[in-house]
Design a protein around this motif. Sequence first.
Motif, mmCIF file in Angstrom:
data_model
loop_
_atom_site.group_PDB
_atom_site.id
_atom_site.type_symbol
_atom_site.label_atom_id
_atom_site.label_comp_id
_atom_site.label_asym_id
_atom_site.label_seq_id
_atom_site.Cartn_x
_atom_site.Cartn_y
_atom_site.Cartn_z
ATOM 1 N N ASN A 59 -3.637 11.659 19.725
ATOM 2 C CA ASN A 59 -4.897 11.146 20.272
ATOM 3 C C ASN A 59 -6.106 11.591 19.457
ATOM 4 O O ASN A 59 -7.220 11.161 19.742
ATOM 5 C CB ASN A 59 -5.081 11.617 21.716
ATOM 6 C CG ASN A 59 -4.001 11.078 22.628
ATOM 7 O OD1 ASN A 59 -3.295 10.144 22.268
ATOM 8 N ND2 ASN A 59 -3.867 11.669 23.796
ATOM 9 N N ASP A 75 -5.157 9.913 10.302
ATOM 10 C CA ASP A 75 -5.177 8.456 10.524
ATOM 11 C C ASP A 75 -5.170 7.681 9.200
ATOM 12 O O ASP A 75 -4.549 6.632 9.085
ATOM 13 C CB ASP A 75 -6.398 8.060 11.376
ATOM 14 C CG ASP A 75 -7.725 8.351 10.685
ATOM 15 O OD1 ASP A 75 -7.943 9.498 10.247
ATOM 16 O OD2 ASP A 75 -8.561 7.424 10.589
ATOM 17 N N ARG A 77 -2.247 4.896 8.108
ATOM 18 C CA ARG A 77 -2.501 3.513 7.681
ATOM 19 C C ARG A 77 -1.895 3.249 6.294
ATOM 20 O O ARG A 77 -1.466 2.138 5.999
ATOM 21 C CB ARG A 77 -4.004 3.216 7.694
ATOM 22 C CG ARG A 77 -4.571 3.125 9.115
ATOM 23 C CD ARG A 77 -5.961 2.502 9.138
ATOM 24 N NE ARG A 77 -6.955 3.309 8.456
ATOM 25 C CZ ARG A 77 -7.567 4.371 8.973
ATOM 26 N NH1 ARG A 77 -7.290 4.766 10.210
ATOM 27 N NH2 ARG A 77 -8.474 5.032 8.283
ATOM 28 N N ASN A 90 1.684 2.453 6.832
ATOM 29 C CA ASN A 90 1.749 1.063 7.305
ATOM 30 C C ASN A 90 1.663 0.075 6.145
ATOM 31 O O ASN A 90 2.526 -0.794 5.983
ATOM 32 C CB ASN A 90 0.606 0.849 8.321
ATOM 33 C CG ASN A 90 0.404 -0.610 8.713
ATOM 34 O OD1 ASN A 90 0.437 -1.509 7.880
ATOM 35 N ND2 ASN A 90 0.168 -0.869 9.983
ATOM 36 N N THR A 91 0.636 0.217 5.324
ATOM 37 C CA THR A 91 0.421 -0.806 4.287
ATOM 38 C C THR A 91 1.449 -0.699 3.159
ATOM 39 O O THR A 91 1.659 -1.658 2.418
ATOM 40 C CB THR A 91 -1.005 -0.745 3.704
ATOM 41 O OG1 THR A 91 -1.288 0.585 3.273
ATOM 42 C CG2 THR A 91 -2.023 -1.146 4.746
ATOM 43 N N PHE A 110 4.798 -2.608 5.504
ATOM 44 C CA PHE A 110 4.919 -3.753 6.400
ATOM 45 C C PHE A 110 4.656 -5.092 5.740
ATOM 46 O O PHE A 110 3.647 -5.303 5.068
ATOM 47 C CB PHE A 110 3.996 -3.600 7.617
ATOM 48 C CG PHE A 110 4.623 -2.741 8.664
ATOM 49 C CD1 PHE A 110 5.641 -3.242 9.464
ATOM 50 C CD2 PHE A 110 4.258 -1.418 8.802
ATOM 51 C CE1 PHE A 110 6.258 -2.441 10.404
ATOM 52 C CE2 PHE A 110 4.873 -0.607 9.737
ATOM 53 C CZ PHE A 110 5.879 -1.117 10.540
ATOM 54 N N LEU A 111 5.605 -5.995 5.984
ATOM 55 C CA LEU A 111 5.430 -7.417 5.794
ATOM 56 C C LEU A 111 5.457 -8.033 7.182
ATOM 57 O O LEU A 111 5.849 -7.380 8.155
ATOM 58 C CB LEU A 111 6.577 -8.000 4.966
ATOM 59 C CG LEU A 111 6.633 -7.604 3.505
ATOM 60 C CD1 LEU A 111 7.974 -7.993 2.906
ATOM 61 C CD2 LEU A 111 5.492 -8.289 2.752
ATOM 62 N N PRO A 163 3.908 -0.816 13.383
ATOM 63 C CA PRO A 163 2.679 -0.894 12.573
ATOM 64 C C PRO A 163 1.493 -0.070 13.096
ATOM 65 O O PRO A 163 0.555 0.148 12.351
ATOM 66 C CB PRO A 163 2.322 -2.392 12.619
ATOM 67 C CG PRO A 163 3.509 -3.100 13.147
ATOM 68 C CD PRO A 163 4.277 -2.124 13.952
ATOM 69 N N ASP A 164 1.532 0.354 14.337
ATOM 70 C CA ASP A 164 0.353 1.058 14.863
ATOM 71 C C ASP A 164 0.293 2.486 14.320
ATOM 72 O O ASP A 164 1.294 3.088 13.950
ATOM 73 C CB ASP A 164 0.360 1.052 16.388
ATOM 74 C CG ASP A 164 1.575 1.749 16.967
ATOM 75 O OD1 ASP A 164 2.707 1.313 16.667
ATOM 76 O OD2 ASP A 164 1.416 2.751 17.686
ATOM 77 N N GLU A 165 -0.921 3.030 14.293
ATOM 78 C CA GLU A 165 -1.127 4.357 13.716
ATOM 79 C C GLU A 165 -0.323 5.441 14.425
ATOM 80 O O GLU A 165 0.170 6.375 13.791
ATOM 81 C CB GLU A 165 -2.621 4.724 13.785
ATOM 82 C CG GLU A 165 -3.456 4.030 12.731
ATOM 83 C CD GLU A 165 -4.948 4.204 12.944
ATOM 84 O OE1 GLU A 165 -5.702 3.384 12.421
ATOM 85 O OE2 GLU A 165 -5.353 5.139 13.655
ATOM 86 N N ARG A 166 -0.217 5.329 15.731
ATOM 87 C CA ARG A 166 0.513 6.364 16.474
ATOM 88 C C ARG A 166 1.982 6.404 16.064
ATOM 89 O O ARG A 166 2.603 7.473 16.067
ATOM 90 C CB ARG A 166 0.409 6.136 17.980
ATOM 91 C CG ARG A 166 -0.988 6.319 18.534
ATOM 92 C CD ARG A 166 -1.037 5.906 19.999
ATOM 93 N NE ARG A 166 -0.301 6.797 20.861
ATOM 94 C CZ ARG A 166 -0.827 7.866 21.455
ATOM 95 N NH1 ARG A 166 -2.093 8.163 21.267
ATOM 96 N NH2 ARG A 166 -0.093 8.629 22.232
ATOM 97 N N ASP A 168 -5.749 2.688 2.186
ATOM 98 C CA ASP A 168 -4.750 1.749 2.724
ATOM 99 C C ASP A 168 -5.055 0.318 2.290
ATOM 100 O O ASP A 168 -4.145 -0.448 1.967
ATOM 101 C CB ASP A 168 -4.649 1.863 4.249
ATOM 102 C CG ASP A 168 -5.983 1.671 4.954
ATOM 103 O OD1 ASP A 168 -6.993 2.243 4.509
ATOM 104 O OD2 ASP A 168 -6.018 0.948 5.976
#
Lengths: 189, 189
Positions: B20, B30, B34, B37-38, B41-42, B77-80, B173
Amino acid sequence: MPRFAIVGHKAVTTPDFSLNDMPGAAGRMDVLCRCVNTSFFLSHDLRRDTECYLILKGGEIPKTLRFSGDTIRSLNPDERSAGALIKKGLSTAAEPEFKKAADGIAIRSGGLAELLADFSFAVLDENGEDIRNAETLPENFILSDHMNFTEEEEALLADLPRYSVGPRVLHADHTITVIMNEFDRRQVP
Amino acid sequence: MPRFAIVGHKAVTTPDFSLNDMPGAAGRMDVLCRCVNTSFFLSHDLRRDTECYLILKGGEIPKTLRFSGDTIRSLNPDERSAGALIKKGLSTAAEPEFKKAADGIAIRSGGLAELLADFSFAVLDENGEDIRNAETLPENFILSDHMNFTEEEEALLADLPRYSVGPRVLHADHTITVIMNEFDRRQVP
């Protein structure tokens, strides 16, 4: 001014969602948060000449949030920060005309059909023309979240020009980043 | 195989941070989430041929986490989601050699100097050569988080080739997204 509009098919329209569960109970609100991030953030700066529209369809009626780069405040790059601003936007009652909910954030009732009446948009589509090859880049782009456009949405979008960002299909937020990079390359001397 | 390494100058090296408050007490974790993630992810798929290295420098000694696209699991894909995997990685003791912490996640002690001994990297730098103009794209890129490279880091990086992603300086990111788009355009038929 570049405008991005993202359709959130399951995204809730009330502010009582938890920032701890945006992918779940909030209807993939995390996707929309990342689209807000990529619409505005530069390293140590914001893109002030940009607008981002979130079309939230997971409630009783669709609602549209407008984020304006020239007046937005308290936006940090993390998902929770954008999520908190979305909650703030949804705390204001939505009426047919845009109404200010906070600095740089406005809300109205209505969704895709209403937004298409305001501006001419291009649609992101893997089979569309590559943006790198576009003689003139469109200013305004419509994207979908993690789901495809519905048949009803496709009918509304049927006559709009279609563009892609390359040979692979990307997440909506990544697509915005690639488009912004193309804008930058064409606009910054 | 594309490899991205991101230096997290204040990022904590113990797993007791809160999902949090990743921008605050976790030292801008954070940003690193990210970047994970980048890197991978496709739309409805993962880039299996990619590795992402997070160099965490906010603890007593630097630690490096390696995420491997071919074996990573439970990444959303979410940051958490990325934050939870970082916590899982940091729950395993770091020794000088990479050790598996979970599927697709390994950890070791050491930071930038050690990683530079493993692979030849290019550095992201606003004054570097535009990646679009590069005859051959480097495979491995080093980026910094929200802070500039330190003098000590710059000394380690001094002899490496430098590239930029266009006329504006982007978040780490977003930079990875633009580089991946360039890889896609050169590799996908």
